[in-house]
Motif scaffolding. Structure first.
Motif, PDB file in Angstrom:
ATOM      1  N   GLY A  56       0.811  -1.206   0.000  1.00 12.26           N
ATOM      2  CA  GLY A  56       0.000   0.000   0.000  1.00 12.26           C
ATOM      3  C   GLY A  56       0.849   1.262   0.000  1.00 12.26           C
ATOM      4  N   TYR A  57       1.942   1.240   0.762  1.00  8.48           N
ATOM      5  CA  TYR A  57       2.849   2.393   0.797  1.00  8.48           C
ATOM      6  C   TYR A  57       3.444   2.651  -0.585  1.00  8.48           C
ATOM      7  CZ  TYR A  57       6.877   5.280   2.064  1.00  8.48           C
ATOM      8  OH  TYR A  57       7.810   6.288   2.133  1.00  8.48           O
ATOM      9  N   VAL A  58       3.878   1.580  -1.247  1.00  8.67           N
ATOM     10  CA  VAL A  58       4.431   1.723  -2.599  1.00  8.67           C
ATOM     11  C   VAL A  58       3.351   2.215  -3.560  1.00  8.67           C
ATOM     12  CG1 VAL A  58       5.428   0.463  -4.549  1.00  8.67           C
ATOM     13  CG2 VAL A  58       6.232  -0.002  -2.227  1.00  8.67           C
ATOM     14  N   ALA A  59       2.138   1.657  -3.435  1.00  9.93           N
ATOM     15  CA  ALA A  59       1.054   2.023  -4.348  1.00  9.93           C
ATOM     16  C   ALA A  59       0.663   3.489  -4.216  1.00  9.93           C
ATOM     17  CB  ALA A  59      -0.163   1.140  -4.095  1.00  9.93           C
ATOM     18  N   ASP A  60       0.873   4.088  -3.043  1.00  7.44           N
ATOM     19  CA  ASP A  60       0.572   5.504  -2.860  1.00  7.44           C
ATOM     20  C   ASP A  60       1.664   6.414  -3.424  1.00  7.44           C
ATOM     21  OD1 ASP A  60      -1.961   5.442  -1.675  1.00  7.44           O
ATOM     22  OD2 ASP A  60      -1.126   5.020   0.305  1.00  7.44           O
ATOM     23  N   ARG A  61       2.739   5.818  -3.962  1.00  8.80           N
ATOM     24  CA  ARG A  61       3.867   6.627  -4.414  1.00  8.80           C
ATOM     25  C   ARG A  61       4.269   6.365  -5.860  1.00  8.80           C
ATOM     26  NH1 ARG A  61       6.053   8.607   0.404  1.00  8.80           N
ATOM     27  NH2 ARG A  61       8.018   9.238  -0.554  1.00  8.80           N
ATOM     28  N   VAL A  62       3.771   5.287  -6.481  1.00  3.04           N
ATOM     29  CA  VAL A  62       4.190   4.949  -7.843  1.00  3.04           C
ATOM     30  C   VAL A  62       2.955   4.781  -8.726  1.00  3.04           C
ATOM     31  CG1 VAL A  62       6.245   3.771  -6.954  1.00  3.04           C
ATOM     32  CG2 VAL A  62       4.196   2.442  -7.483  1.00  3.04           C
ATOM     33  N   ASN A  63       3.196   4.524  -9.993  1.00  3.59           N
ATOM     34  CA  ASN A  63       2.122   4.254 -10.943  1.00  3.59           C
ATOM     35  C   ASN A  63       1.469   2.919 -10.593  1.00  3.59           C
ATOM     36  OD1 ASN A  63       0.675   3.352 -13.325  1.00  3.59           O
ATOM     37  ND2 ASN A  63       1.749   4.955 -14.458  1.00  3.59           N
ATOM     38  N   ARG A  64       0.209   2.962 -10.207  1.00  2.00           N
ATOM     39  CA  ARG A  64      -0.470   1.755  -9.735  1.00  2.00           C
ATOM     40  C   ARG A  64      -0.751   0.758 -10.849  1.00  2.00           C
ATOM     41  NH1 ARG A  64      -5.001   5.140  -6.626  1.00  2.00           N
ATOM     42  NH2 ARG A  64      -4.441   6.526  -8.353  1.00  2.00           N
ATOM     43  N   VAL A  65      -0.829   1.221 -12.082  1.00  4.14           N
ATOM     44  CA  VAL A  65      -1.055   0.303 -13.201  1.00  4.14           C
ATOM     45  C   VAL A  65       0.120  -0.655 -13.349  1.00  4.14           C
ATOM     46  CG1 VAL A  65      -1.370   0.158 -15.702  1.00  4.14           C
ATOM     47  CG2 VAL A  65      -2.596   1.894 -14.386  1.00  4.14           C
ATOM     48  N   TRP A  66       1.338  -0.163 -13.106  1.00  2.65           N
ATOM     49  CA  TRP A  66       2.497  -1.057 -13.155  1.00  2.65           C
ATOM     50  C   TRP A  66       2.348  -2.180 -12.131  1.00  2.65           C
ATOM     51  CZ3 TRP A  66       6.737   3.323 -12.776  1.00  2.65           C
ATOM     52  CH2 TRP A  66       6.669   4.115 -13.925  1.00  2.65           C
TER      53      TRP A  66
END
Length: 416
Positions: A76-86
């Motif tokens: 979740g932390y990563v998803a709030d900071r990067v392109n979620r489609v990737w």
């Protein structure tokens, strides 16, 4: 493709917003469930192939689930900071590959490894899909959007019958190879998906130029929201039963009623039909409340649905014949289905946009902590029988449902 306005029935769900993201995420959720249900349905056959006990095969499912769910917060932390489609594309590639490899491994350690990696891919559906859908579509249609997305879960229950039939005809290993194919077909379409950006909340602190709040600041922000704290406590209590439920149901039906793989698959399909009915009802009830900006009402729908689900689990443990068990499983599915649109919409509403993926992830993490205790239920099933184990299952989930019901006290204020 993601910017084209929608029309027809799907356009009514999205209020005219582009329907392609919802349709694709629905499809990925569908094929994710195929892998999970195949392993649950064929647990007795896999157990026998590897010479495991019920506790052993249950431990693989539970321990793997714990590792997976505990990874939700970092995801979740990563998803709030990067392109979620990737993340969506990478997760689909991972679980599809590991699902196919499940049918090839010959050692228990390798079975554990491929199930762990498959699950790490699947957990993105709970964290990243929910966050994306909240940002793709306006709040007033979130119950309908989540209703449609989660229809993939009951519709995919038919794959339990397919898995059972494939296993009966060709063996359980071939079943996993065949059922992995649809994931790779949908993976090709993710190149047409775009991240919509994150809807910001006036309750959040400025994110600065670094692309998101630091983890400690995000955690403090989320834990100040009383509705989320109640829902996460409910997830912790219910986690003992929820994650292991499909596998426990399969072992219950095999042990108590001596049902074969095809019949067990049919039973899970009946539960899926109940879940579909519940999704329609829950989506309608929560949609009416959210259209009035009544988030106390949305939380009430979630709480009552959880109570129905838990009560059905308790009754299931004492069903006298398979027909009665199938009927109770339909009711259980209906309760679980009606819970989801309200719950997912409520979390999306009360959580700030900058940390919304983490809001969904913390619930998954809490379920993971609760799952640590589920291994004891398999041991209880071995020692005292699965009627006792299923009853214990239901009572623990009931405690979680009661806790979730109390979240309605704070929902309206937290949504303001």
């Amino acid at each position: 493709m993601t910017t084209a306005p929608a029309s027809g029935r799907l356009g009514a769900v999205t209020a005219g917003a582009p329907a392609f993201p919802l349709a694709l995420l629905f499809g990925l959720n569908f094929v994710d469930e195929i892998d999970r249900l195949a392993f649950a349905t064929l647990s007795p056959e896999i157990r026998d192939a590897f010479g495991l006990t019920d506790t052993g095969i249950g431990a693989i499912g539970s321990v793997v689930s714990v590792f997976i769910l505990l990874a939700a917060v970092p995801l979740g932390y990563v998803a709030d900071r990067v392109n979620r489609v990737w993340l969506v594309a990478g997760a689909a590639l991972l679980w599809g590959t590991m699902s196919a490899l499940t049918g090839l491994v010959t050692a228990v350690a390798l079975l554990f490894a491929v199930r762990l990696l498959a699950g790490l891919g699947r957990v993105s559906n709970e964290v990243v899909h929910s966050s994306l859908l909240t940002d793709y579509y306006p709040p007033e249609v979130h119950p309908r959007v989540f209703q449609f997305h989660r229809l993939a879960n009951p519709l995919s229950q038919v794959s339990a019958v397919v898995a059972g039939a494939l296993a009966a005809a060709y063996g359980w290993r071939w079943a996993f190879a065949v059922l992995a194919v649809p994931t790779f077909l949908l993976l090709c379409l993710t190149v047409r998906l775009r991240d919509p950006g994150r809807a910001r909340s006036r309750t959040a602190a400025p994110a600065g130029s670094g692309g998101g709040l630091p983890f400690t600041a995000a955690t403090r922000l989320l834990f100040r929201i009383r509705t989320l704290r109640r829902l996460w406590l409910a997830a912790l209590l219910s986690g003992m039963g929820l994650v292991a439920l499909p596998q426990m149901l399969s072992l219950f039906l095999s042990d108590v009623f001596q049902l074969g793989a095809t019949e067990r698959g049919a039973a899970l399909t009946v539960a899926g039909a109940g879940q579909m009915a519940g999704l329609f009802l829950g989506g309608r009830w929560a949609g009416r409340a959210s259209s009035r900006d009544d988030w106390h009402g949305v939380a009430t729908v979630a709480g009552r649905s959880g109570l129905v689900f838990a009560a059905a689990l308790v009754v299931l443990g004492w069903s006298p014949v398979p027909a009665a068990a199938f009927a109770v499983m339909f009711l259980m599915g209906a309760g679980g289905g009606s819970f989801l649109p309200a719950y997912l919409s409520l979390v999306g509403r009360v959580s700030p946009g900058e940390v919304r993926s983490q809001a969904y992830a913390w619930a998954v993490f809490c379920i993971g902590l609760g799952t640590l205790a589920s291994i004891a239920l398999y041991a209880l099933g071995d020692a005292a029988g699965y009627r006792i184990a299923m009853t214990a299952f239901g009572l623990v989930v009931l405690a979680g449902a009661v806790t979730a019901f109390t979240a309605r006290r704070f929902a309206q204020a937290d949504a303001a």
